[in-house]
Scaffold this motif. Structure first.
Motif, PDB file in Angstrom:
ATOM      1  N   GLY A  36      29.650  41.404  38.604  1.00  0.00           N
ATOM      2  CA  GLY A  36      30.318  41.957  39.785  1.00  0.00           C
ATOM      3  C   GLY A  36      30.560  40.917  40.858  1.00  0.00           C
ATOM      4  O   GLY A  36      31.611  40.919  41.512  1.00  0.00           O
ATOM      5  N   THR A  62      39.534  42.209  36.852  1.00  0.00           N
ATOM      6  CA  THR A  62      38.331  42.717  37.517  1.00  0.00           C
ATOM      7  C   THR A  62      38.344  44.229  37.728  1.00  0.00           C
ATOM      8  O   THR A  62      37.386  44.774  38.274  1.00  0.00           O
ATOM      9  CB  THR A  62      38.145  42.024  38.882  1.00  0.00           C
ATOM     10  OG1 THR A  62      39.261  42.315  39.725  1.00  0.00           O
ATOM     11  CG2 THR A  62      37.996  40.509  38.714  1.00  0.00           C
ATOM     12  N   SER A  63      39.387  44.889  37.293  1.00  0.00           N
ATOM     13  CA  SER A  63      39.554  46.314  37.615  1.00  0.00           C
ATOM     14  C   SER A  63      38.400  47.189  37.133  1.00  0.00           C
ATOM     15  O   SER A  63      38.033  48.152  37.802  1.00  0.00           O
ATOM     16  CB  SER A  63      40.880  46.837  37.068  1.00  0.00           C
ATOM     17  OG  SER A  63      40.871  46.805  35.657  1.00  0.00           O
ATOM     18  N   GLU A  64      37.818  46.870  35.998  1.00  0.00           N
ATOM     19  CA  GLU A  64      36.722  47.689  35.477  1.00  0.00           C
ATOM     20  C   GLU A  64      35.370  47.301  36.061  1.00  0.00           C
ATOM     21  O   GLU A  64      34.410  48.057  35.931  1.00  0.00           O
ATOM     22  CB  GLU A  64      36.694  47.610  33.955  1.00  0.00           C
ATOM     23  CG  GLU A  64      37.906  48.269  33.320  1.00  0.00           C
ATOM     24  CD  GLU A  64      37.865  48.261  31.812  1.00  0.00           C
ATOM     25  OE1 GLU A  64      36.766  48.100  31.244  1.00  0.00           O
ATOM     26  OE2 GLU A  64      38.929  48.410  31.194  1.00  0.00           O
ATOM     27  N   LEU A  66      34.929  46.264  39.437  1.00  0.00           N
ATOM     28  CA  LEU A  66      34.827  46.464  40.883  1.00  0.00           C
ATOM     29  C   LEU A  66      35.236  47.869  41.273  1.00  0.00           C
ATOM     30  O   LEU A  66      36.252  48.387  40.802  1.00  0.00           O
ATOM     31  CB  LEU A  66      35.719  45.457  41.618  1.00  0.00           C
ATOM     32  CG  LEU A  66      35.389  43.981  41.416  1.00  0.00           C
ATOM     33  CD1 LEU A  66      36.398  43.107  42.139  1.00  0.00           C
ATOM     34  CD2 LEU A  66      33.979  43.669  41.868  1.00  0.00           C
ATOM     35  N   ASP A  67      34.459  48.450  42.187  1.00  0.00           N
ATOM     36  CA  ASP A  67      34.843  49.746  42.745  1.00  0.00           C
ATOM     37  C   ASP A  67      35.763  49.514  43.942  1.00  0.00           C
ATOM     38  O   ASP A  67      36.040  48.377  44.332  1.00  0.00           O
ATOM     39  CB  ASP A  67      33.607  50.569  43.125  1.00  0.00           C
ATOM     40  CG  ASP A  67      32.706  49.872  44.140  1.00  0.00           C
ATOM     41  OD1 ASP A  67      33.180  48.981  44.882  1.00  0.00           O
ATOM     42  OD2 ASP A  67      31.515  50.228  44.202  1.00  0.00           O
ATOM     43  N   ASN A  68      36.246  50.605  44.516  1.00  0.00           N
ATOM     44  CA  ASN A  68      37.182  50.491  45.640  1.00  0.00           C
ATOM     45  C   ASN A  68      36.579  49.766  46.830  1.00  0.00           C
ATOM     46  O   ASN A  68      37.278  49.043  47.540  1.00  0.00           O
ATOM     47  CB  ASN A  68      37.689  51.874  46.060  1.00  0.00           C
ATOM     48  CG  ASN A  68      38.681  52.426  45.058  1.00  0.00           C
ATOM     49  OD1 ASN A  68      39.329  51.675  44.337  1.00  0.00           O
ATOM     50  ND2 ASN A  68      38.799  53.743  45.015  1.00  0.00           N
ATOM     51  N   GLN A  69      35.268  49.957  47.072  1.00  0.00           N
ATOM     52  CA  GLN A  69      34.630  49.274  48.209  1.00  0.00           C
ATOM     53  C   GLN A  69      34.652  47.761  48.026  1.00  0.00           C
ATOM     54  O   GLN A  69      34.892  47.019  48.972  1.00  0.00           O
ATOM     55  CB  GLN A  69      33.191  49.754  48.397  1.00  0.00           C
ATOM     56  CG  GLN A  69      33.092  51.099  49.078  1.00  0.00           C
ATOM     57  CD  GLN A  69      31.645  51.453  49.355  1.00  0.00           C
ATOM     58  OE1 GLN A  69      30.827  51.499  48.441  1.00  0.00           O
ATOM     59  NE2 GLN A  69      31.344  51.701  50.616  1.00  0.00           N
ATOM     60  N   HIS A  70      34.390  47.296  46.809  1.00  0.00           N
ATOM     61  CA  HIS A  70      34.401  45.857  46.557  1.00  0.00           C
ATOM     62  C   HIS A  70      35.817  45.289  46.619  1.00  0.00           C
ATOM     63  O   HIS A  70      36.018  44.172  47.106  1.00  0.00           O
ATOM     64  CB  HIS A  70      33.745  45.537  45.211  1.00  0.00           C
ATOM     65  CG  HIS A  70      32.251  45.577  45.279  1.00  0.00           C
ATOM     66  ND1 HIS A  70      31.544  46.747  45.212  1.00  0.00           N
ATOM     67  CD2 HIS A  70      31.354  44.583  45.449  1.00  0.00           C
ATOM     68  CE1 HIS A  70      30.255  46.475  45.326  1.00  0.00           C
ATOM     69  NE2 HIS A  70      30.120  45.167  45.479  1.00  0.00           N
ATOM     70  N   ARG A  71      36.795  46.038  46.144  1.00  0.00           N
ATOM     71  CA  ARG A  71      38.181  45.578  46.240  1.00  0.00           C
ATOM     72  C   ARG A  71      38.607  45.466  47.709  1.00  0.00           C
ATOM     73  O   ARG A  71      39.255  44.504  48.113  1.00  0.00           O
ATOM     74  CB  ARG A  71      39.115  46.507  45.462  1.00  0.00           C
ATOM     75  CG  ARG A  71      39.058  46.284  43.950  1.00  0.00           C
ATOM     76  CD  ARG A  71      40.147  47.050  43.226  1.00  0.00           C
ATOM     77  NE  ARG A  71      39.869  48.469  43.120  1.00  0.00           N
ATOM     78  CZ  ARG A  71      39.081  49.024  42.206  1.00  0.00           C
ATOM     79  NH1 ARG A  71      38.478  48.261  41.309  1.00  0.00           N
ATOM     80  NH2 ARG A  71      38.881  50.323  42.176  1.00  0.00           N
ATOM     81  N   ILE A 116      29.646  46.740  51.441  1.00  0.00           N
ATOM     82  CA  ILE A 116      28.985  46.268  50.219  1.00  0.00           C
ATOM     83  C   ILE A 116      27.746  45.456  50.599  1.00  0.00           C
ATOM     84  O   ILE A 116      27.490  45.214  51.779  1.00  0.00           O
ATOM     85  CB  ILE A 116      29.934  45.431  49.333  1.00  0.00           C
ATOM     86  CG1 ILE A 116      30.346  44.126  50.025  1.00  0.00           C
ATOM     87  CG2 ILE A 116      31.167  46.252  48.926  1.00  0.00           C
ATOM     88  CD1 ILE A 116      31.065  43.137  49.126  1.00  0.00           C
TER      89      ILE A 116
END
Length: 176
Positions: A36, A62-64, A66-71, A116
């Motif tokens: 991550g 990285t789509s799988e 990272l969640d929306n907060q990390h993006r 995060i």
């Protein structure tokens, strides 16, 4: 677009970059970082390169992971460091004590309100600061990541990810 597609698009002059690009997303290529953390650092740096092809490929890669907060934190790191790195690099290079003492008067709430883990955000900010060449910011972020338990190898890995993605963006802009 995937990282593999990006790698294939690199010219022969960038064969070393092509090889490095295949490793910086792995534990062997960027040790002492979690999957991550590698993904979040790469995404923040991809945004900092201002290269749509690099950003799109890293987003897909990285789509799988990272969640929306990390993006969103990656976007915050890239944009806030764009501002901070220019300002603090200026303050550092000016070597003027009177300017150094003035308050920055720049809104930077995202540094604390990113949603995060502090270590993960600071690693992203460190890598983006390396891209933008702000020694003052690099020093500050190294201090912060060490305070939160990052090893020297993790710090180096963050910088390596930044170096490879910036070189990728540069290579993609070379004339054919």
């Amino acid at each position: 677009m995937s990282i593999e597609t990006l790698r294939a698009a690199l010219p022969d002059a960038a064969k070393d970059i092509r090889l490095n690009l295949s490793t910086v997303f792995t534990a062997e290529g960027a040790p002492d970082l979690t999957d991550g953390q590698r993904a979040a650092i790469a995404l923040a740096v991809a945004y900092a390169t201002r290269n749509d092809r690099v950003a799109t490929a890293v987003e897909a890669e990285t789509s799988e992971l990272l969640d929306n907060q990390h993006r969103e934190a990656a976007r915050i790191a890239a944009t806030l460091m764009a501002m901070n790195n220019v300002y603090y690099r200026f303050i550092h290079l000016a070597e003027d004590e009177a300017l150094r003492k003035l308050p920055a008067r720049l809104r930077m709430n995202g540094l604390a309100q990113h949603g995060i883990a502090k270590l993960d955000f600071e690693l992203m900010a460190l890598a983006v600061s390396a891209v933008n060449g702000c020694g003052m910011c690099i020093e500050s972020h190294i201090h912060e990541v060490r305070k939160h338990g990052a090893s020297d190898l993790a710090i180096q890995s963050s910088a390596r990810i930044a170096a490879v993605l910036v070189a990728t963006a540069q290579a993609l802009s070379l004339p054919a």
